[in-house]
Design a protein around this motif. Structure first.
Motif, PDB file in Angstrom:
ATOM      1  N   PHE A  26       0.848  -1.209   0.000  1.00 11.68           N
ATOM      2  CA  PHE A  26       0.000   0.000   0.000  1.00 11.68           C
ATOM      3  C   PHE A  26       0.879   1.252   0.000  1.00 11.68           C
ATOM      4  N   ALA A  27       1.934   1.229   0.848  1.00 11.21           N
ATOM      5  CA  ALA A  27       2.809   2.398   0.960  1.00 11.21           C
ATOM      6  C   ALA A  27       3.467   2.714  -0.390  1.00 11.21           C
ATOM      7  N   HIS A  28       3.760   1.667  -1.156  1.00 14.31           N
ATOM      8  CA  HIS A  28       4.436   1.882  -2.433  1.00 14.31           C
ATOM      9  C   HIS A  28       3.477   1.920  -3.623  1.00 14.31           C
ATOM     10  N   PHE A  29       2.192   1.755  -3.353  1.00  9.13           N
ATOM     11  CA  PHE A  29       1.209   1.768  -4.442  1.00  9.13           C
ATOM     12  C   PHE A  29       1.196   3.165  -5.065  1.00  9.13           C
ATOM     13  N   PRO A  30       1.308   3.247  -6.398  1.00  9.65           N
ATOM     14  CA  PRO A  30       1.448   4.564  -7.008  1.00  9.65           C
ATOM     15  C   PRO A  30       0.184   5.416  -6.888  1.00  9.65           C
TER      16      PRO A  30
END
Ligand SMILES: Nc1ncnc2c1ncn2[C@@H]1O[C@H](COP(=O)(O)OP(=O)(O)O)[C@@H](O)[C@H]1O
Ligand SMILES: CC(=O)N[C@@H](CCC(=O)OP(=O)(O)O)C(=O)O
Length: 261
Positions: A26-30
């Motif tokens: 989630f943190a790295h989801f664009p």
């Protein structure tokens, strides 16, 4: 804005490793994103340990006063604050909310028809101005399954419904995609066999599968909420395993895509 509304089910966050894997994703989801989390399985377990036995009807919890206290503690406290703390550790600024915080989501206590659901709220309004302000600052709102009636009463609201209503409200002015991540590969012909994936589902197929009891329990409100979002302007609705979220975002078929008729 392009906005992703991502819902994570209680069965995933109940397992520490799976939860951590999802939160990193989630943190790295664009792009700009909103997280909505469940936690039904944890509320049932913690409630039971306190002598408050869960009572479900068609995948929805009947919420008496004691149960409302349990779900408030478990969803808005224990789960929500731990998810936000972990997201901060992965560099994703986020803010944990119930519907009462910032008047984010108001709801109305469900009128008694055949079943008295108790302190369960049907959503009336989502404060999109608040969400736009947070999203504009790149702060991800993290919603627990608690709303309020504007008169001082907290209400329990199905997390899939919260995700669907947030997506629908934002879709009036934005391009919104809705992802339901849970512990199965998607809609399955046999809930215990991942090889039986239904890659595309529309309302006719849903009705047939419901009739045949292929779809039951929590999958019923999940799909109802998915169709609600699609019918009200959300551009894409998908459900599947969290690890397939990025593939789904790229349009690759790694779960179940919801189609309009
Ligand atoms: N046809 C189906 N395909 C997949 N899962 C199904 C199906 N019918 C019922 N289910 C059940 O629905 C559950 C998902 O609903 P729910 O427990 O509410 O999800 P969440 O983890 O998002 O809260 C699955 O874990 C599965 O047990
Ligand atoms: C009214 C109602 O049913 N509320 C849900 C809210 C939590 C939830 O939806 O959690 P999952 O996504 O993990 O199922 C409940 O208390 O079970």
């Amino acid at each position: 804005m392009d906005i992703s509304v991502i819902k994570i089910g209680g069965n995933v966050i109940d397992h520490k490793e799976n939860c951590t894997e999802f939160l990193k994703l989630f943190a790295h989801f664009p792009g700009v994103k909103v997280l909505v989390h469940g936690g039904g399985v944890m509320a049932s377990r913690i409630g039971s340990s306190l002598g408050i036995v869960p009572n479900m009807h068609n995948g929805r919890r009947i919420t008496d006063k004691e149960t409302l206290d349990v779900v408030t503690m478990v969803y808005a406290g224990l789960i929500n604050k731990n998810l936000v703390a972990e997201l901060q550790a992965y560099g994703q600024n986020s803010i944990g909310l119930t519907g009462a915080d910032g008047n984010a989501i108001t709801s109305r206590k469900r009128p008694i028809k055949d079943v008295d659901f108790g302190f369960v709220g049907d959503i009336e309004n989502v404060n999109t101005t608040l969400l736009e302000t947070l999203l504009g600052q790149n702060i991800a709102p993290v919603f627990s399954a608690i709303t309020h009636d504007g008169k001082g009463q907290l209400l329990n609201t199905n997390a899939d419904t919260i995700a669907s209503e947030i997506a629908t409200a934002l879709a009036k002015s934005h391009n919104v995609k809705l992802y339901f991540c849970f512990d199965k590969k998607g809609v399955l012909m046999d809930a215990d066999d991942p090889e039986t994936l239904v890659p595309l589902i529309n309302e006719d197929i849903f009705k047939a599968l419901l009739q045949d009891q292929v779809i039951h329990s929590g999958m019923i409100p999940k799909l109802e909420n998915a169709f609600n979002a699609l019918n009200k302007g959300v551009s894409n609705v998908w459900m599947g395993l969290p690890e397939n979220l990025l593939l789904a975002a790229k349009g690759e078929n790694a779960g179940t895509t919801i189609e309009s008729l």
